[in-house]
Design an enzyme around this catalytic site. Sequence first.
Site, PDB file in Angstrom:
ATOM      1  N   PRO A  10      93.622   2.413 -23.708  1.00  0.00           N
ATOM      2  CA  PRO A  10      93.619   1.184 -22.925  1.00  0.00           C
ATOM      3  C   PRO A  10      92.724   1.230 -21.693  1.00  0.00           C
ATOM      4  CG  PRO A  10      95.699   2.346 -22.682  1.00  0.00           C
ATOM      5  CD  PRO A  10      94.955   3.011 -23.803  1.00  0.00           C
ATOM      6  N   ASN A  11      92.066   0.112 -21.480  1.00  0.00           N
ATOM      7  CA  ASN A  11      91.225  -0.153 -20.297  1.00  0.00           C
ATOM      8  C   ASN A  11      89.884   0.580 -20.312  1.00  0.00           C
ATOM      9  OD1 ASN A  11      93.170  -1.908 -18.995  1.00  0.00           O
ATOM     10  ND2 ASN A  11      94.376  -0.047 -18.708  1.00  0.00           N
ATOM     11  N   ARG A  18      85.201  -0.894 -13.947  1.00  0.00           N
ATOM     12  CA  ARG A  18      86.530  -0.560 -13.433  1.00  0.00           C
ATOM     13  C   ARG A  18      86.443   0.668 -12.508  1.00  0.00           C
ATOM     14  NH1 ARG A  18      90.432   2.969 -17.247  1.00  0.00           N
ATOM     15  NH2 ARG A  18      92.289   3.032 -15.973  1.00  0.00           N
ATOM     16  N   TYR A  23      85.443   6.328 -12.036  1.00  0.00           N
ATOM     17  CA  TYR A  23      84.992   6.511 -13.418  1.00  0.00           C
ATOM     18  C   TYR A  23      83.474   6.407 -13.593  1.00  0.00           C
ATOM     19  CZ  TYR A  23      89.962   5.874 -14.373  1.00  0.00           C
ATOM     20  OH  TYR A  23      91.326   6.016 -14.391  1.00  0.00           O
ATOM     21  N   ASN A  79      90.553  10.189 -25.540  1.00  0.00           N
ATOM     22  CA  ASN A  79      90.868   9.772 -24.177  1.00  0.00           C
ATOM     23  C   ASN A  79      91.897   8.650 -24.307  1.00  0.00           C
ATOM     24  OD1 ASN A  79      91.110   8.895 -21.596  1.00  0.00           O
ATOM     25  ND2 ASN A  79      88.921   8.691 -21.190  1.00  0.00           N
ATOM     26  N   ALA A  82      95.920   5.597 -20.001  1.00  0.00           N
ATOM     27  CA  ALA A  82      97.272   5.668 -19.419  1.00  0.00           C
ATOM     28  C   ALA A  82      98.330   6.086 -20.440  1.00  0.00           C
ATOM     29  CB  ALA A  82      97.632   4.318 -18.808  1.00  0.00           C
ATOM     30  N   GLU A 103      91.759  16.628 -25.971  1.00  0.00           N
ATOM     31  CA  GLU A 103      92.135  15.592 -24.995  1.00  0.00           C
ATOM     32  C   GLU A 103      91.038  15.525 -23.929  1.00  0.00           C
ATOM     33  OE1 GLU A 103      95.807  16.554 -23.044  1.00  0.00           O
ATOM     34  OE2 GLU A 103      95.564  14.976 -21.545  1.00  0.00           O
ATOM     35  N   HIS A 105      89.648  13.498 -20.249  1.00  0.00           N
ATOM     36  CA  HIS A 105      89.739  12.538 -19.150  1.00  0.00           C
ATOM     37  C   HIS A 105      88.449  12.586 -18.356  1.00  0.00           C
ATOM     38  CE1 HIS A 105      93.845  11.934 -20.154  1.00  0.00           C
ATOM     39  NE2 HIS A 105      93.992  13.248 -20.203  1.00  0.00           N
ATOM     40  N   ARG A 112      94.605  13.353  -8.735  1.00  0.00           N
ATOM     41  CA  ARG A 112      94.989  11.955  -8.529  1.00  0.00           C
ATOM     42  C   ARG A 112      96.511  11.830  -8.378  1.00  0.00           C
ATOM     43  NH1 ARG A 112      92.005   8.331 -12.766  1.00  0.00           N
ATOM     44  NH2 ARG A 112      92.680   6.734 -11.275  1.00  0.00           N
TER      45      ARG A 112
HETATM   46  C1  DQA Z   1      91.704   8.533 -17.746  1.00  0.00           C
HETATM   47  C2  DQA Z   1      92.750   8.949 -16.705  1.00  0.00           C
HETATM   48  C3  DQA Z   1      94.047   8.181 -16.923  1.00  0.00           C
HETATM   49  O1  DQA Z   1      95.012   8.588 -15.964  1.00  0.00           O
HETATM   50  C4  DQA Z   1      93.795   6.698 -16.763  1.00  0.00           C
HETATM   51  O2  DQA Z   1      94.979   5.972 -17.007  1.00  0.00           O
HETATM   52  C5  DQA Z   1      92.682   6.206 -17.598  1.00  0.00           C
HETATM   53  C6  DQA Z   1      91.482   7.023 -17.730  1.00  0.00           C
HETATM   54  C7  DQA Z   1      90.345   9.213 -17.478  1.00  0.00           C
HETATM   55  O3  DQA Z   1      89.497   9.156 -18.380  1.00  0.00           O
HETATM   56  O4  DQA Z   1      90.108   9.770 -16.402  1.00  0.00           O
HETATM   57  O5  DQA Z   1      92.700   5.087 -18.111  1.00  0.00           O
HETATM   58  O6  DQA Z   1      92.148   8.936 -19.024  1.00  0.00           O
END
Ligand code: DQA
Length: 152
Positions: A10-11, A18, A23, A79, A82, A103, A105, A112
């Site tokens: 998501p997102n 964003r 990011y 990735n 959230a 995994e 990020h 954070r």
């Molecule tokens: C993320 C880190 C997560 O905590 C966050 O909710 C994201 C992006 C990252 O790529 O740093 O959406 O996965």
Amino acid sequence: MTTVLVLNGPNLNLLGTRKPEVYGRTTLSDVEALCRAEAAELGLTVEFRQSNHEGELVDWIHEFGWEAKAGRCIGAVVNAGAYTHTSVALHDAIEGIELPVIELHISNVHRREPFRHHSYISPVAVGVVVGLGVQGYPLAIRALSQLSRDAG
Ligand code: DQA
């Protein structure tokens, strides 16, 4: 040709606009191009997907788990956004279908908010790439490729 799945939760469709201070300004389609270039060097094709829906991510993990069992996929860079911090369903999907997962990020989640420090994905991942920005994606693809060569 063998595939590597790159799965974004998501997102991540908002990448580039964003919170650029966290990011960066690279878009998700730029990330896709980075992944395709790296995979091409390794003789792999990329299946690049993004969804804001947990169940769709679960379905795709199952789909590529079967592909991995058939020898057509080396694994996935995930990735989960959230959902990393909330989703028992993603944990169970990866564990249940035995898909090799790295995994990823973009940000260093450990620097954070505390709610980002726990991951449901890490215990079922073969490795974790954290905080290297979008350059983590090609690194993770290279690592999966090497791990799959070592295994087989
Ligand atoms: C993320 C880190 C997560 O905590 C966050 O909710 C994201 C992006 C990252 O790529 O740093 O959406 O996965």
